[in-house]
Write a protein that holds these residues in place. Structure first.
Motif, PDB file in Angstrom:
ATOM      1  N   SER A 135       0.926  -0.427  -0.071  1.00 38.40           N
ATOM      2  CA  SER A 135      -0.252  -0.021   0.039  1.00 38.40           C
ATOM      3  C   SER A 135       0.872   1.206   0.102  1.00 38.40           C
ATOM      4  O   SER A 135       2.272   1.239   0.031  1.00 38.40           O
ATOM      5  CB  SER A 135      -1.435  -0.220   1.078  1.00 38.40           C
ATOM      6  OG  SER A 135      -0.376   0.062   2.610  1.00 38.40           O
ATOM      7  N   SER A 136       0.263   2.387  -0.316  1.00 36.28           N
ATOM      8  CA  SER A 136       0.989   3.597   0.441  1.00 36.28           C
ATOM      9  C   SER A 136       2.026   3.552   1.226  1.00 36.28           C
ATOM     10  O   SER A 136       3.281   4.553   1.558  1.00 36.28           O
ATOM     11  CB  SER A 136       0.287   4.912   0.381  1.00 36.28           C
ATOM     12  OG  SER A 136      -0.432   4.229   0.684  1.00 36.28           O
ATOM     13  N   PHE A 137       2.039   2.799   1.971  1.00 33.28           N
ATOM     14  CA  PHE A 137       2.707   2.232   3.616  1.00 33.28           C
ATOM     15  C   PHE A 137       4.164   2.381   3.282  1.00 33.28           C
ATOM     16  O   PHE A 137       5.185   2.471   4.037  1.00 33.28           O
ATOM     17  CB  PHE A 137       2.590   1.822   4.255  1.00 33.28           C
ATOM     18  CG  PHE A 137       2.537   1.359   5.720  1.00 33.28           C
ATOM     19  CD1 PHE A 137       2.788   2.557   6.517  1.00 33.28           C
ATOM     20  CD2 PHE A 137       3.292   0.116   6.380  1.00 33.28           C
ATOM     21  CE1 PHE A 137       3.331   2.355   7.996  1.00 33.28           C
ATOM     22  CE2 PHE A 137       3.835   0.441   7.531  1.00 33.28           C
ATOM     23  CZ  PHE A 137       3.723   1.094   7.781  1.00 33.28           C
ATOM     24  N   VAL A 138       4.302   2.348   1.840  1.00 28.41           N
ATOM     25  CA  VAL A 138       5.746   0.563   1.550  1.00 28.41           C
ATOM     26  C   VAL A 138       6.598   2.472   1.444  1.00 28.41           C
ATOM     27  O   VAL A 138       7.607   2.274   1.383  1.00 28.41           O
ATOM     28  CB  VAL A 138       5.426  -0.264   0.086  1.00 28.41           C
ATOM     29  CG1 VAL A 138       4.937   0.489  -0.894  1.00 28.41           C
ATOM     30  CG2 VAL A 138       6.772  -1.166  -0.117  1.00 28.41           C
ATOM     31  N   TRP A 139       6.326   3.212   1.204  1.00 31.46           N
ATOM     32  CA  TRP A 139       6.848   4.772   0.421  1.00 31.46           C
ATOM     33  C   TRP A 139       7.266   5.629   2.404  1.00 31.46           C
ATOM     34  O   TRP A 139       7.608   6.164   1.468  1.00 31.46           O
ATOM     35  CB  TRP A 139       5.849   5.480   0.040  1.00 31.46           C
ATOM     36  CG  TRP A 139       5.608   4.632  -1.930  1.00 31.46           C
ATOM     37  CD1 TRP A 139       4.416   4.660  -2.110  1.00 31.46           C
ATOM     38  CD2 TRP A 139       6.573   4.381  -2.128  1.00 31.46           C
ATOM     39  NE1 TRP A 139       4.910   3.917  -3.480  1.00 31.46           N
ATOM     40  CE2 TRP A 139       5.705   4.329  -3.538  1.00 31.46           C
ATOM     41  CE3 TRP A 139       8.453   4.342  -1.988  1.00 31.46           C
ATOM     42  CZ2 TRP A 139       6.502   3.456  -4.724  1.00 31.46           C
ATOM     43  CZ3 TRP A 139       8.938   4.282  -3.723  1.00 31.46           C
ATOM     44  CH2 TRP A 139       7.952   3.991  -5.006  1.00 31.46           C
ATOM     45  N   ARG A 140       6.829   4.906   3.218  1.00 30.89           N
ATOM     46  CA  ARG A 140       6.862   5.798   4.425  1.00 30.89           C
ATOM     47  C   ARG A 140       8.485   6.160   4.937  1.00 30.89           C
ATOM     48  O   ARG A 140       8.317   7.425   5.148  1.00 30.89           O
ATOM     49  CB  ARG A 140       6.909   4.301   5.753  1.00 30.89           C
ATOM     50  CG  ARG A 140       7.783   3.783   5.697  1.00 30.89           C
ATOM     51  CD  ARG A 140       6.598   2.890   6.737  1.00 30.89           C
ATOM     52  NE  ARG A 140       7.643   1.498   7.215  1.00 30.89           N
ATOM     53  CZ  ARG A 140       7.414   0.283   6.819  1.00 30.89           C
ATOM     54  NH1 ARG A 140       6.448   0.379   5.204  1.00 30.89           N
ATOM     55  NH2 ARG A 140       7.964  -0.780   7.003  1.00 30.89           N
ATOM     56  N   HIS A 141       9.640   5.762   4.748  1.00 30.09           N
ATOM     57  CA  HIS A 141      11.026   5.600   4.329  1.00 30.09           C
ATOM     58  C   HIS A 141      10.987   7.475   3.425  1.00 30.09           C
ATOM     59  O   HIS A 141      12.643   7.974   3.958  1.00 30.09           O
ATOM     60  CB  HIS A 141      11.960   4.678   4.095  1.00 30.09           C
ATOM     61  CG  HIS A 141      11.662   3.739   5.135  1.00 30.09           C
ATOM     62  ND1 HIS A 141      11.464   4.118   6.709  1.00 30.09           N
ATOM     63  CD2 HIS A 141      11.495   2.730   5.357  1.00 30.09           C
ATOM     64  CE1 HIS A 141      12.027   3.462   7.562  1.00 30.09           C
ATOM     65  NE2 HIS A 141      11.440   1.991   6.400  1.00 30.09           N
ATOM     66  N   GLN A 142      10.070   7.226   2.134  1.00 27.18           N
ATOM     67  CA  GLN A 142      10.473   8.444   1.185  1.00 27.18           C
ATOM     68  C   GLN A 142       9.575   9.081   1.307  1.00 27.18           C
ATOM     69  O   GLN A 142       9.917  10.458   0.837  1.00 27.18           O
ATOM     70  CB  GLN A 142      10.145   7.684   0.122  1.00 27.18           C
ATOM     71  CG  GLN A 142      11.088   6.539  -0.686  1.00 27.18           C
ATOM     72  CD  GLN A 142      11.327   5.841  -0.058  1.00 27.18           C
ATOM     73  OE1 GLN A 142      10.296   4.574   0.423  1.00 27.18           O
ATOM     74  NE2 GLN A 142      12.532   4.713   0.579  1.00 27.18           N
ATOM     75  N   VAL A 143       8.718   9.383   1.749  1.00 24.27           N
ATOM     76  CA  VAL A 143       7.932  10.855   1.791  1.00 24.27           C
ATOM     77  C   VAL A 143       9.126  11.633   3.096  1.00 24.27           C
ATOM     78  O   VAL A 143       8.192  12.898   1.971  1.00 24.27           O
ATOM     79  CB  VAL A 143       5.893  10.323   2.797  1.00 24.27           C
ATOM     80  CG1 VAL A 143       5.235  11.351   3.168  1.00 24.27           C
ATOM     81  CG2 VAL A 143       5.825   9.190   1.257  1.00 24.27           C
ATOM     82  N   PRO A 144       8.585  11.945   4.039  1.00 24.65           N
ATOM     83  CA  PRO A 144       9.685  12.882   4.781  1.00 24.65           C
ATOM     84  C   PRO A 144      10.672  13.247   4.090  1.00 24.65           C
ATOM     85  O   PRO A 144      10.323  14.418   3.927  1.00 24.65           O
ATOM     86  CB  PRO A 144       9.754  12.295   6.319  1.00 24.65           C
ATOM     87  CG  PRO A 144       9.199  11.407   6.226  1.00 24.65           C
ATOM     88  CD  PRO A 144       8.786   9.982   4.670  1.00 24.65           C
ATOM     89  N   PRO A 145      11.363  12.569   3.677  1.00 19.06           N
ATOM     90  CA  PRO A 145      12.905  13.424   2.726  1.00 19.06           C
ATOM     91  C   PRO A 145      11.787  14.738   1.043  1.00 19.06           C
ATOM     92  O   PRO A 145      12.904  14.966   1.278  1.00 19.06           O
ATOM     93  CB  PRO A 145      13.640  12.510   2.118  1.00 19.06           C
ATOM     94  CG  PRO A 145      13.345  10.963   3.342  1.00 19.06           C
ATOM     95  CD  PRO A 145      11.750  11.395   3.848  1.00 19.06           C
ATOM     96  N   MET A 146      11.228  13.751   1.062  1.00 15.81           N
ATOM     97  CA  MET A 146      10.532  13.940  -0.410  1.00 15.81           C
ATOM     98  C   MET A 146      10.185  15.567  -0.241  1.00 15.81           C
ATOM     99  O   MET A 146      10.156  17.014  -0.658  1.00 15.81           O
ATOM    100  CB  MET A 146       9.885  12.926  -1.560  1.00 15.81           C
ATOM    101  CG  MET A 146      10.140  12.172  -2.071  1.00 15.81           C
ATOM    102  SD  MET A 146       9.251  10.495  -2.828  1.00 15.81           S
ATOM    103  CE  MET A 146      10.632  10.026  -3.773  1.00 15.81           C
ATOM    104  N   VAL A 147       9.127  15.719   0.557  1.00 16.80           N
ATOM    105  CA  VAL A 147       7.959  16.880   1.312  1.00 16.80           C
ATOM    106  C   VAL A 147       9.373  17.952   2.042  1.00 16.80           C
ATOM    107  O   VAL A 147       9.523  19.112   1.326  1.00 16.80           O
ATOM    108  CB  VAL A 147       8.029  16.613   2.575  1.00 16.80           C
ATOM    109  CG1 VAL A 147       6.658  17.726   2.689  1.00 16.80           C
ATOM    110  CG2 VAL A 147       6.442  15.442   1.986  1.00 16.80           C
ATOM    111  N   ASN A 148      10.624  17.812   2.379  1.00 16.60           N
ATOM    112  CA  ASN A 148      11.712  18.351   2.703  1.00 16.60           C
ATOM    113  C   ASN A 148      11.849  18.694   1.799  1.00 16.60           C
ATOM    114  O   ASN A 148      12.978  19.737   1.343  1.00 16.60           O
ATOM    115  CB  ASN A 148      12.514  17.506   4.191  1.00 16.60           C
ATOM    116  CG  ASN A 148      11.774  17.243   5.155  1.00 16.60           C
ATOM    117  OD1 ASN A 148      10.629  18.202   5.326  1.00 16.60           O
ATOM    118  ND2 ASN A 148      12.816  15.976   6.308  1.00 16.60           N
ATOM    119  N   ALA A 149      12.646  18.186   0.481  1.00 12.58           N
ATOM    120  CA  ALA A 149      13.276  18.492  -0.802  1.00 12.58           C
ATOM    121  C   ALA A 149      11.935  19.344  -1.620  1.00 12.58           C
ATOM    122  O   ALA A 149      12.892  19.716  -2.300  1.00 12.58           O
ATOM    123  CB  ALA A 149      13.455  17.354  -1.377  1.00 12.58           C
ATOM    124  N   GLY A 150      10.664  19.929  -0.947  1.00 16.07           N
ATOM    125  CA  GLY A 150      10.213  20.516  -1.519  1.00 16.07           C
ATOM    126  C   GLY A 150       9.291  20.229  -2.491  1.00 16.07           C
ATOM    127  O   GLY A 150       8.481  20.998  -3.588  1.00 16.07           O
TER     128      GLY A 150
END
Length: 274
Positions: A33-48
């Motif tokens: 599910s989208s949960f598999v991206w949990r390690h990628q979401v915060p850095p992507m948001v932080n990158a704008g």
């Protein structure tokens, strides 16, 4: 992660939606599910970046239609386009893994005006997948098993999901997958992706003829992938008319975004923000 329910085509889809700036669409595969991206979401948001990560139909918190044909790729594409429209994302970077990579390839090929840059993890272009030789066909044995409605469900869940646990190589995420797939109708819904799209009569390149992808494309494959050969990813350049880049991650399983989270995130962000 922040999320919302979005109604598309009469279905309620659970969508993680965070950040501002350039949209990036994250598409998961089986049995995630989208949960598999949990390690990628915060850095992507932080990158704008503005992350849009749906639970695709049949998975996670999204609706699970009972009809096999409800999981055909054109229907899935309509879901994805509907999510982008609802969130007013005219164009987006697209990152896909497993079935999500298959959807991403089709989206970039058939709707190039919606895709800025494309990242595909594990799964190469659908046409090259079926041209990758006997080793790939041997690794794909489970796709035939999954065609047998009722039989596959019974075998996968028998003896406390023993076959499923063995098939996923007892990955640390196994407990989460079993919890999700144990919901009423969830396992059949997930298997219907295979029944609707890779039945034996469809497992030939001619069934997957698509326009060449014009978006700059990055393919990433992991050396510990038990289901996919490197060849099917390497051959994908033949289906890309835009720039093609390839990265190999050593030692990670099929679920590289979990096993090598930082490395995958860095590779993707470098490509998307170049």
């Amino acid at each position: 992660m922040l999320s919302a329910k979005i109604t598309v085509g009469g279905l309620n889809l659970h969508v993680v939606h965070e950040g501002t700036g350039q949209p990036v669409l994250l598409l998961h595969g089986f049995p995630d599910s989208s949960f598999v991206w949990r390690h990628q979401v915060p850095p992507m948001v932080n990158a704008g970046l503005r992350v849009i990560a749906p639970d695709l139909r049949g998975f996670g918190e999204s609706d699970k239609p009972v009809e096999t044909e409800a999981y055909a790729l054109p229907v899935i594409l309509d879901d994805v386009l509907g999510v982008l429209d609802e969130l007013h994302a005219t164009r987006a970077h697209v990152v896909g893994h497993d079935w999500g990579a298959g959807v991403a390839w089709a989206l970039a090929a058939l709707h190039p005006e919606r895709v800025d840059r494309l990242v595909v993890l594990s799964v190469g272009h659908p046409a090259t997948f079926f041209k990758a030789g006997l080793e790939q066909r041997e690794k794909s044995w489970y796709m035939l098993l999954f065609q047998f409605r009722g039989v596959a469900e019974e075998l996968l869940t028998r003896d406390n999901w023993k076959l499923f646990r063995d098939w996923v190589r007892h990955h640390p995420e196994t407990g989460k997958w079993i919890e999700d797939l144990s919901r009423p109708g969830a396992l059949t819904a997930a298997l219907n992706w295979y029944r609707a799209n890779v039945a034996p009569e469809m497992a030939v390149p001619e069934q997957w003829a698509l326009p060449r992808v014009t978006a700059p494309t990055l393919g990433v494959w992991s050396s510990g992938d038990a289901y996919l050969t490197e060849t099917q990813m390497l051959l994908s350049y033949q289906s890309v008319s835009g720039s093609w880049s390839y990265e190999r991650i050593e030692g990670a399983s099929h679920w590289m975004q979990l096993d090598r989270a930082d490395q995958v995130t860095d590779l993707v962000l470098q490509f998307l923000t170049a």
